[in-house]
Scaffold this active site. Structure first.
Site, PDB file in Angstrom:
ATOM      1  N   TYR A   1     136.942 110.852 -73.283  1.00  0.00           N
ATOM      2  CA  TYR A   1     136.204 109.794 -72.574  1.00  0.00           C
ATOM      3  C   TYR A   1     134.731 109.758 -72.941  1.00  0.00           C
ATOM      4  O   TYR A   1     133.947 109.125 -72.228  1.00  0.00           O
ATOM      5  CB  TYR A   1     136.253 110.015 -71.058  1.00  0.00           C
TER       6      TYR A   1
ATOM      7  N   ARG B   1     137.761 116.270 -71.886  1.00  0.00           N
ATOM      8  CA  ARG B   1     137.017 115.119 -71.362  1.00  0.00           C
ATOM      9  C   ARG B   1     135.942 114.595 -72.321  1.00  0.00           C
ATOM     10  O   ARG B   1     135.822 113.387 -72.496  1.00  0.00           O
ATOM     11  CB  ARG B   1     136.421 115.434 -69.988  1.00  0.00           C
TER      12      ARG B   1
ATOM     13  N   CYS C   1     140.196 121.849 -85.832  1.00  0.00           N
ATOM     14  CA  CYS C   1     139.901 121.081 -87.046  1.00  0.00           C
ATOM     15  C   CYS C   1     139.916 119.584 -86.765  1.00  0.00           C
ATOM     16  O   CYS C   1     140.791 118.856 -87.229  1.00  0.00           O
ATOM     17  CB  CYS C   1     140.934 121.412 -88.111  1.00  0.00           C
TER      18      CYS C   1
ATOM     19  N   ARG D   1     138.774 114.695 -57.785  1.00  0.00           N
ATOM     20  CA  ARG D   1     137.553 115.170 -58.438  1.00  0.00           C
ATOM     21  C   ARG D   1     136.491 115.648 -57.442  1.00  0.00           C
ATOM     22  O   ARG D   1     135.864 116.675 -57.650  1.00  0.00           O
ATOM     23  CB  ARG D   1     136.978 114.030 -59.282  1.00  0.00           C
TER      24      ARG D   1
HETATM   25  N1  LLP Z   1     145.168 108.762 -56.351  1.00  0.00           N
HETATM   26  C1  LLP Z   1     145.727 108.228 -57.450  1.00  0.00           C
HETATM   27  C2  LLP Z   1     146.879 107.330 -57.286  1.00  0.00           C
HETATM   28  C3  LLP Z   1     145.214 108.514 -58.719  1.00  0.00           C
HETATM   29  O1  LLP Z   1     145.768 107.971 -59.797  1.00  0.00           O
HETATM   30  C4  LLP Z   1     144.100 109.380 -58.842  1.00  0.00           C
HETATM   31  C5  LLP Z   1     143.539 109.722 -60.147  1.00  0.00           C
HETATM   32  C6  LLP Z   1     143.569 109.941 -57.660  1.00  0.00           C
HETATM   33  C7  LLP Z   1     144.115 109.604 -56.439  1.00  0.00           C
HETATM   34  C8  LLP Z   1     142.407 110.884 -57.687  1.00  0.00           C
HETATM   35  O2  LLP Z   1     141.256 110.319 -58.218  1.00  0.00           O
HETATM   36  P1  LLP Z   1     139.875 111.133 -58.146  1.00  0.00           P
HETATM   37  O3  LLP Z   1     139.504 111.257 -56.699  1.00  0.00           O
HETATM   38  O4  LLP Z   1     140.093 112.468 -58.759  1.00  0.00           O
HETATM   39  O5  LLP Z   1     138.945 110.303 -58.928  1.00  0.00           O
HETATM   40  N2  LLP Z   1     141.333 112.460 -66.257  1.00  0.00           N
HETATM   41  C9  LLP Z   1     140.295 111.557 -65.799  1.00  0.00           C
HETATM   42  C10 LLP Z   1     140.550 111.097 -64.386  1.00  0.00           C
HETATM   43  C11 LLP Z   1     141.901 110.455 -64.177  1.00  0.00           C
HETATM   44  C12 LLP Z   1     142.183 110.041 -62.765  1.00  0.00           C
HETATM   45  C13 LLP Z   1     143.601 109.589 -62.591  1.00  0.00           C
HETATM   46  N3  LLP Z   1     143.965 109.232 -61.240  1.00  0.00           N
HETATM   47  C14 LLP Z   1     138.949 112.240 -65.963  1.00  0.00           C
HETATM   48  O6  LLP Z   1     138.898 113.352 -66.473  1.00  0.00           O
HETATM   49  O7  LLP Z   1     137.917 111.676 -65.634  1.00  0.00           O
END
Ligand code: LLP
Length: 415
Positions: free
Chosen positions: A317, A313, A343, A277
């Site tokens: 969430y 999102r 819908c 992210r």
């Molecule tokens: N490493 C692992 C093992 C992970 O499961 C994840 C994210 C990351 C790294 C990266 O995390 P980040 O730096 O992006 O926070 N769909 C959700 C977020 C799901 C994250 C899943 N794992 C949202 O839209 O907020």
């Protein structure tokens, strides 16, 4: 300069007027800014420059080939979770020796492909997975480089759906079982034990959960070392939070790096980090056009052409993302629920937003570079949006809008 800024009332990305992109490519449209992606990645590189490190971009956040290409050219590593992501990274020019493979459910085919590609490490999440990987590696006559993912049982203080480091979550090996798992790994001749990893959650904005988790991992590293099991890397996962609203704080990457480095101290360990992210979140927007404005006694609605299938999102969430006008025009300001054509009542991009808009105007949803396009679907047989990358005064189509017929081209009528 920010990746998206205003110039005489128009939303710009670098020197490109966003409304011109909507005219040329249509809406809904994802727009990314290359410089912003590079800068966010460089923040990690700078913060970790005094340590041996590898930044493994979490591909799941946004796996468009142009984004992977941008990062590969910087020398980035990648954190993948599927065979599909492995293939994307390789297609974009990513180096196999900089790929780590995460995920609780890697199947045999995925293991074999990753071994064949020669990836840097498998982040193994259970003893069963370890045994399976040992078999697959042995059948291929190779050894599998392995890190064990520990579930440190720390509270990441984030949304329950994106919190992953608690005992109740499916991820990793419990701290109490870790030593046994490492001993078992050490016994397996086709397993090469290299590291330890964790990922405690996503959208973390405080350092304490990292400090707690890394301290626990470091304790485990010392215990292992006393047993003669010497690890060469520690992978602290991703999760660095960004600023979705004015009330949010993003994580301070410099402070985060100092916190990790100080927990590691003088130990000779390479630091791996898996940000998703933070690298792409602020580098993207979703543009959408207002189809209709409608009101009832209670509310005003802006019905737009993007929907929960494009950006899930908010529905999934209750995520809050800034919505603003792409062009500042003379309109009456009102409080709108911004909703899509699907819908379902969950089909909204934002609720109770003050906007000055008329029908046919353009809106943009900010902070849509991460977990946005990648989570889009064809629900309601809606083609997925096009994606464009801006770079200075130039822009490139990096994914064309799906054709409706292609959405059912793989289906068959009955005989
Ligand atoms: N490493 C692992 C093992 C992970 O499961 C994840 C994210 C990351 C790294 C990266 O995390 P980040 O730096 O992006 O926070 N769909 C959700 C977020 C799901 C994250 C899943 N794992 C949202 O839209 O907020």
């Amino acid at each position: 300069m920010k990746p998206f800024h205003r110039q005489s009332g128009s939303l710009m990305s670098d020197q490109v007027r966003c409304s011109d992109l909507a005219e040329e490519f249509g809406t809904p449209l994802y727009v990314y800014n290359r410089r912003a992606i590079e800068q966010a990645w460089q923040e990690f590189a700078t913060a970790l420059q005094d340590s041996s490190h590898l930044i493994c971009y979490a591909v799941k956040a946004n796996s468009n080939l142009a984004i992977l290409d941008t990062l590969a050219r910087l020398g980035s590593g990648f954190d993948i979770v599927s065979l599909g992501e492995l293939k994307r990274v390789l297609a974009a020019g990513g180096k196999p020796e900089k790929i780590v493979f995460s995920g609780v459910g890697k199947n045999t085919r995925e293991m074999a492909a990753a071994l064949e590609a020669g990836i840097r490490c498998f982040n193994v999440e259970s003893v069963s997975e370890l045994e399976r990987l040992a078999e697959v590696a042995s059948a291929h006559g190779v050894t599998a480089p392995v890190s064990l993912r520990i579930n440190p049982d720390v509270d990441a203080q984030t949304h329950p759906y994106i919190s992953t480091g608690l005992k109740e979550n499916k991820f990793g090996i419990n701290m109490g079982d870790a030593l046994q798992a490492y001993r078992r790994a050490q016994e397996l001749s086709s397993i090469d034990v290299q590291g330890i990893d964790c990922h405690i959650g996503s959208q973390l904005t405080t350092l304490e959960p990292y400090a707690d988790a890394v301290a626990l991992l470091v304790g485990m590293i010392d215990t292992l070392s006393a047993e003669g099991i010497h690890l060469s890397h520690i992978d602290v996962g991703g999760g660095q939070g960004i600023r979705y609203s004015a009330d949010d704080e993003s994580l301070d990457v410099q402070a985060w790096a100092r916190c990790v480095q100080s927990a590691i101290g003088e130990r000779d360990l390479q630091i791996l980090v898996e940000p998703g992210r933070y690298i792409v979140g602020q580098a993207g927007i979703l543009m959408t056009r207002v189809e209709y404005l409608k009101s009832n006694e209670d509310r005003h609605f802006a019905v737009v052409d993007a929907a929960m299938n494009d950006l899930i999102r908010p529905a999934l969430y209750s995520a809050w993302q800034e919505i603003e006008e792409v062009e500042t025009l003379e309109r009456e300001a009102r409080v709108y629920d911004v909703v899509g054509p699907i819908c379902e009542s969950a089909d909204f991009l934002g609720k109770q937003r003050t906007l000055s808009i008329a029908e046919n105007d353009l809106l943009c949803v900010r902070s849509s570079g991460a977990y946005a396009f990648v989570m889009s679907s064809n629900y309601n047989t809606r083609p997925r949006a096009a994606e464009v990358m801006v770079e200075g005064e130039k822009f490139f189509l990096v994914r064309s809008r799906e054709e409706t017929e292609a959405l059912f081209a793989q289906e068959f009528l009955l005989p």
